[in-house]
Scaffold this active site. Structure first.
Site, PDB file in Angstrom:
ATOM      1  N   LYS A 188       2.131  -3.465   6.337  1.00 46.85           N
ATOM      2  CA  LYS A 188       2.756  -3.202   5.083  1.00 46.85           C
ATOM      3  C   LYS A 188       4.302  -3.235   4.883  1.00 46.85           C
ATOM      4  CE  LYS A 188      -1.264  -4.494   3.475  1.00 46.85           C
ATOM      5  NZ  LYS A 188      -1.271  -5.647   2.839  1.00 46.85           N
ATOM      6  N   SER A 215       1.169  -1.282   0.004  1.00 50.99           N
ATOM      7  CA  SER A 215       0.060  -0.095   0.072  1.00 50.99           C
ATOM      8  C   SER A 215       0.762   1.283  -0.057  1.00 50.99           C
ATOM      9  CB  SER A 215      -0.952   0.173   1.141  1.00 50.99           C
ATOM     10  OG  SER A 215      -1.490   1.158   1.502  1.00 50.99           O
ATOM     11  N   TYR A 256      -1.744  -1.201  10.947  1.00 54.25           N
ATOM     12  CA  TYR A 256      -1.880  -1.691   9.693  1.00 54.25           C
ATOM     13  C   TYR A 256      -0.925  -1.230   8.740  1.00 54.25           C
ATOM     14  CZ  TYR A 256      -3.575  -1.386   4.953  1.00 54.25           C
ATOM     15  OH  TYR A 256      -3.358  -1.841   3.443  1.00 54.25           O
TER      16      TYR A 256
END
Ligand code: WQD
Length: 338
Positions: free
Chosen positions: A154, A125, A150
């Site tokens: 990544k 992302s 989160y």
């Protein structure tokens, strides 16, 4: 050629399964249905006429992952979507995110390490860039410390893959850094099915347009941008899905120079929140009910991709305009609420 798509019944996963089937790949989906419905398989079949293999189990169950790979030892590629992705939830439940997004990643890489050769595509992302210093954002822009667990999964996920590839030359991997995916397949057989109150802008807009939500809150119009609202790179999910197939083909055809590569996936154009609202109003012919409220914590001012590398190296380019993609989102919203 058989490809494992983890999270293949999810939003981006299901659209990628369709594009893989369109290119003649045999697909096996593993999904624990925590954020997807098995009915999505009917949508995939309605589009391609081909039924993907499907196994419903949780990839956090390591023995089940080992058993799966021993039964499917003819898998030649993995596209790994299965992960938790709600920024806010990750702040409240960091261990859930580290187990589901990173623990599972290590189980899959361990299985690939046992094989003679393996191709691995990782769903990353643009969140790894945080607020980048320069627009458009290139792949060598510095990765900034994550604003959420989160986002950290990544960043750390990419590092885990990179470190694994360094000592396992037979694994070839590509990390795809998505900007802001949205929309639905033009057939309106598959699309986004956000559970509960949508966190993302476009599903909230279409749900407001259809009357499911009273009013859209625009999180701040006092940013240093032309109209004061944040800028993002909104990319049609079908364009994003096609990029996954292009990346996989690069690996299966041994066209990659390094065994770990990174690509930004966006349109290369930034759009503000108000511009996205205007796009919805154009394609729907409706006036959207919205109000300006205060900023949302953690939002970056702007993020849009430099897509030169994906265009040149993957031979891929996003094709849909903002309005075309918005129309697909609106058509889908109307269908699922009819
Ligand atoms: C876009 C813009 C909001 C909702 C997130 C994740 C990212 C990726 C994509 C998974 C922002 C504004 C939004 C609303 C609003 N997800 N907005 N009212 O935050 O850019 O990215 O989704 O990989 O990792 O961080 O997307 O759609 O939430 O927000 O004004 O009700 O819309 O402030 O400017 P975001 P978003």
């Amino acid at each position: 050629m058989k490809i494992l798509v983890t999270g293949g019944l999810g939003f981006i996963g299901s659209h990628t399964v369709v594009e893989l089937q369109n290119k003649g790949f045999e697909v096996v989906i593993v999904d624990n249905l925590s954020n997807a419905s098995e009915k999505v398989i009917d949508g995939i079949i309605a589009i391609t006429g081909k039924k993907p293999l499907f196994e419903n189990f949780d990839l956090r169950d390591k023995p089940k992952v080992e058993d799966f790979f021993s039964r499917h030892n003819d898998i030649e590629g993995v596209i790994h979507f299965a992960a938790s992705k709600a920024v806010g939830e990750s702040v409240e439940k960091p261990l859930l995110y580290y187990e589901n997004n990173l623990g599972v990643l290590t189980y899959i890489l361990q299985e690939l390490s046992k094989k003679g050769s393996a191709n691995f595509i990782f769903s990353s992302s643009c969140t790894v860039y945080g607020q980048a210093d320069k627009m458009p954002i290139t792949e060598d822009a510095p990765v900034k410390s994550a604003e959420s667990p989160y986002g950290n999964t990544k960043q750390v996920g990419e590092e885990i893959i990179q470190d694994t590839c360094k000592v396992t030359p037979h694994i070839s991997a590509i990390a795809l850094r998505y900007f802001n995916p949205f929309g639905a397949h033009p057939s309106v057989e598959i699309g986004e099915l956000p559970s509960g109150v949508p966190q993302n802008l476009v599903p909230f807009i279409t749900q407001t347009g259809i009357g499911l939500r009273e009013q859209l809150s625009v999180f701040g119009d006092d940013y240093p941008t032309a109209d004061g609202t944040c800028i993002r790179d909104y990319i049609h999910v079908v364009d994003l899905a096609k990029a996954h197939v292009a990346a996989l083909q690069r690996l299966v055809n041994d066209e990659n120079e390094e065994n770990y590569e990174v690509f930004n996936l966006g349109t290369g154009t930034g759009s503000s929140v108000l511009e996205v609202i205007k796009s919805f109003e154009r394609v729907s012919g409706k006036k959207l009910n919205y109000k300006i409220v205060r900023r949302r914590a953690g939002d970056v001012i702007e993020a849009y991709a430099d897509t030169t590398k994906a265009n040149a190296v993957l031979g891929w380019r996003a094709e849909s305009t903002l309005d075309e993609a918005m129309k697909s989102a609106w058509d889908w919203e109307q269908k699922i609420r009819s």
